[in-house]
Scaffold this motif. Structure first.
Motif, mmCIF file in Angstrom:
data_model
loop_
_atom_site.group_PDB
_atom_site.id
_atom_site.type_symbol
_atom_site.label_atom_id
_atom_site.label_comp_id
_atom_site.label_asym_id
_atom_site.label_seq_id
_atom_site.Cartn_x
_atom_site.Cartn_y
_atom_site.Cartn_z
ATOM 1 N N LYS A 96 0.847 -1.194 0.000
ATOM 2 C CA LYS A 96 0.000 0.000 0.000
ATOM 3 C C LYS A 96 0.884 1.245 0.000
ATOM 4 C CE LYS A 96 -2.696 3.382 0.799
ATOM 5 N NZ LYS A 96 -3.132 4.007 2.006
ATOM 6 N N SER B 229 0.693 5.343 0.025
ATOM 7 C CA SER B 229 -0.251 6.460 0.146
ATOM 8 C C SER B 229 -0.028 7.416 -1.008
ATOM 9 C CB SER B 229 -0.072 7.261 1.434
ATOM 10 O OG SER B 229 0.845 6.712 2.250
ATOM 11 N N GLU C 109 0.299 10.389 -0.764
ATOM 12 C CA GLU C 109 1.320 11.317 -0.282
ATOM 13 C C GLU C 109 2.730 10.961 -0.766
ATOM 14 O OE1 GLU C 109 1.326 11.131 3.943
ATOM 15 O OE2 GLU C 109 1.435 13.309 4.125
ATOM 16 N N GLY D 288 -3.053 5.116 -2.799
ATOM 17 C CA GLY D 288 -4.032 6.061 -2.254
ATOM 18 C C GLY D 288 -4.265 7.226 -3.200
ATOM 19 N N GLY D 289 -4.940 8.227 -2.680
ATOM 20 C CA GLY D 289 -5.261 9.376 -3.531
ATOM 21 C C GLY D 289 -5.137 10.707 -2.822
ATOM 22 N N GLY D 290 -4.636 10.649 -1.585
ATOM 23 C CA GLY D 290 -4.594 11.851 -0.747
ATOM 24 C C GLY D 290 -3.754 12.999 -1.312
ATOM 25 N N GLY E 55 -11.608 12.673 0.467
ATOM 26 C CA GLY E 55 -13.039 12.918 0.659
ATOM 27 C C GLY E 55 -13.380 13.581 1.973
ATOM 28 N N ALA F 288 -17.685 13.502 -2.474
ATOM 29 C CA ALA F 288 -16.267 13.756 -2.194
ATOM 30 C C ALA F 288 -15.467 12.450 -2.224
ATOM 31 C CB ALA F 288 -16.134 14.436 -0.835
ATOM 32 N N GLY G 221 -12.334 11.166 -4.422
ATOM 33 C CA GLY G 221 -11.127 10.578 -3.831
ATOM 34 C C GLY G 221 -10.765 9.277 -4.523
ATOM 35 N N MET G 222 -11.766 8.445 -4.763
ATOM 36 C CA MET G 222 -11.484 7.149 -5.403
ATOM 37 C C MET G 222 -10.992 7.344 -6.838
ATOM 38 S SD MET G 222 -14.277 4.512 -3.862
ATOM 39 C CE MET G 222 -15.710 5.546 -3.713
ATOM 40 N N GLY H 297 -10.021 2.175 -4.827
ATOM 41 C CA GLY H 297 -10.319 1.726 -3.465
ATOM 42 C C GLY H 297 -11.209 0.506 -3.436
ATOM 43 N N PRO I 223 -17.951 4.606 -0.716
ATOM 44 C CA PRO I 223 -17.587 5.761 0.099
ATOM 45 C C PRO I 223 -17.444 5.356 1.565
ATOM 46 C CG PRO I 223 -19.912 5.839 -0.490
ATOM 47 C CD PRO I 223 -19.308 4.688 -1.246
ATOM 48 N N PHE I 224 -16.893 6.238 2.368
ATOM 49 C CA PHE I 224 -16.687 6.026 3.814
ATOM 50 C C PHE I 224 -15.620 4.971 4.100
ATOM 51 C CE2 PHE I 224 -21.053 7.595 3.366
ATOM 52 C CZ PHE I 224 -20.976 8.744 4.135
ATOM 53 N N SER J 173 -11.370 3.719 3.130
ATOM 54 C CA SER J 173 -10.084 4.318 2.759
ATOM 55 C C SER J 173 -9.322 3.298 1.928
ATOM 56 C CB SER J 173 -9.282 4.608 4.016
ATOM 57 O OG SER J 173 -8.907 3.362 4.560
ATOM 58 N N THR J 174 -8.212 3.748 1.390
ATOM 59 C CA THR J 174 -7.425 2.800 0.604
ATOM 60 C C THR J 174 -6.648 1.824 1.509
ATOM 61 O OG1 THR J 174 -5.773 4.523 0.342
ATOM 62 C CG2 THR J 174 -7.248 4.152 -1.509
HETATM 63 N N1 UDP Z 1 -11.936 6.417 -0.851
HETATM 64 C C1 UDP Z 1 -13.215 5.918 -0.645
HETATM 65 N N2 UDP Z 1 -13.404 4.557 -0.552
HETATM 66 C C2 UDP Z 1 -12.375 3.673 -0.639
HETATM 67 C C3 UDP Z 1 -11.061 4.181 -0.810
HETATM 68 C C4 UDP Z 1 -10.867 5.548 -0.923
HETATM 69 O O1 UDP Z 1 -14.171 6.686 -0.567
HETATM 70 O O2 UDP Z 1 -12.612 2.457 -0.579
HETATM 71 C C5 UDP Z 1 -11.740 7.878 -1.069
HETATM 72 C C6 UDP Z 1 -11.730 8.699 0.204
HETATM 73 O O3 UDP Z 1 -12.353 9.937 -0.083
HETATM 74 C C7 UDP Z 1 -10.252 8.924 0.451
HETATM 75 C C8 UDP Z 1 -9.715 9.045 -0.962
HETATM 76 O O4 UDP Z 1 -10.493 8.087 -1.698
HETATM 77 O O5 UDP Z 1 -10.006 10.084 1.199
HETATM 78 C C9 UDP Z 1 -8.262 8.754 -1.120
HETATM 79 O O6 UDP Z 1 -7.898 7.581 -0.427
HETATM 80 P P1 UDP Z 1 -6.986 7.624 0.902
HETATM 81 O O7 UDP Z 1 -7.354 8.807 1.739
HETATM 82 O O8 UDP Z 1 -7.058 6.287 1.536
HETATM 83 O O9 UDP Z 1 -5.564 7.855 0.256
HETATM 84 P P2 UDP Z 1 -4.128 7.985 0.964
HETATM 85 O O10 UDP Z 1 -4.322 8.598 2.323
HETATM 86 O O11 UDP Z 1 -3.569 6.617 1.078
HETATM 87 O O12 UDP Z 1 -3.346 8.833 0.024
#
Ligand code: UDP
Length: 238
Positions: free
Chosen positions: A10, A12, A14, A51-53, A58, A71, A75-76, A132, A136-137, A139-140
């Motif tokens: 995984k 992020s 970031e 991830g997508g942060g 969202g 949102a 993010g996804m 993801g 929604p709701f 995280s990755t």
């Molecule tokens: N997200 C979601 N459902 C999922 C995975 C991700 O809604 O199953 C959205 C959520 O808004 C999240 C965004 O995608 O904030 C980016 O993913 P995440 O924050 O996990 O990314 P990372 O922190 O790893 O960069």
């Protein structure tokens, strides 16, 4: 010889941003791709969840009164953008890949189908899991735990910018102490926020170890794959 046969890594969003802290930094992505490709060439089967942060998170937009579901959809979708960037870099580094998405967009990526993902891994392709969980709701981190369990990975490797799991935030406290191993239950009861609680609980309930390590140190992805003691191993401490 690699210690793990199949891993889910995984990353992020970031870590894709590099020093600029947002968006996609090409040099950073290329360096990661190079390192992941080197590990892959030793024979480890690799599933990647990105991830997508670095693009959109969202929960942050929801805090500013945007509808949470819309949102989270954004993010996804941002994880698909990161997935495309990483796929491109991995292929340039010489590793065959498939990008699979949990939200269907057939002209961009394959739909996620578990059996097909496993087949790709067996055929020596790195599989990138994007969008993801499609819900929604979540995280990755949860998506990574879910995919790791679905494809029977031996470890969920969580690459971060700190050296592992600490008793308090090492960015804020000089006296923070790192655990070399810790149980799932302790991570949850102490509220150590290195990984989402739902991801930790899913791994605990299914006995999947989590390796948390600093991916900013070159060579750490390989060390982790070789089973070296780096960072923190979250598992069932007997
Ligand atoms: N997200 C979601 N459902 C999922 C995975 C991700 O809604 O199953 C959205 C959520 O808004 C999240 C965004 O995608 O904030 C980016 O993913 P995440 O924050 O996990 O990314 P990372 O922190 O790893 O960069």
């Amino acid at each position: 010889m690699p210690s793990y046969r199949r891993i889910v890594l995984k990353l992020s969003g970031e870590v894709m941003a590099g020093p600029q802290g947002f968006g996609i930094d090409n040099d950073t992505v290329n360096a990661f791709a190079q390192e992941i490709s080197e590990v892959h060439k030793t024979g480890v089967e690799i599933g990647l969840v990105v991830g997508g942060g670095n693009i959109f998170r969202g929960v942050n937009a929801a805090a500013k009164s945007m509808d949470r579901v819309a949102a989270d959809h954004m993010g996804m979708l941002s994880t698909v953008i990161n997935g495309l960037a990483l796929q491109d870099a991995l292929e340039r580094a010489g590793s065959p890949t498939r990008l699979m998405t949990a939200i269907q967009m057939p002209s961009v990526a394959e739909p996620y189908i578990r059996r097909r993902a496993i087949r790709h891994l067996e055929k020596g392709r790195i599989v990138l899991f994007a969008a993801g969980t499609s819900n929604p709701f979540f995280s990755t981190d949860s998506a990574a735990a879910l995919r790791a369990l679905e494809i029977h990975a031996q470890v969920l490797a969580k690459a971060t910018k700190v050296d592992g799991v600490y008793d308090k935030d090492p960015m804020k406290h000089d006296d923070a102490v790192r655990y070399s191993t810790i149980s799932y239950t302790e991570v949850l009861s102490k509220g150590l926020r290195i990984l989402d609680a739902s991801a930790v609980a899913m791994c605990r309930d299914n006995g999947l170890p989590i390796s948390v390590f600093n991916s900013n140190i070159r060579g750490n992805i390989m060390r982790m794959a070789l089973g070296e003691q780096i960072g923190t191993l979250i598992h069932e401490v007997k």
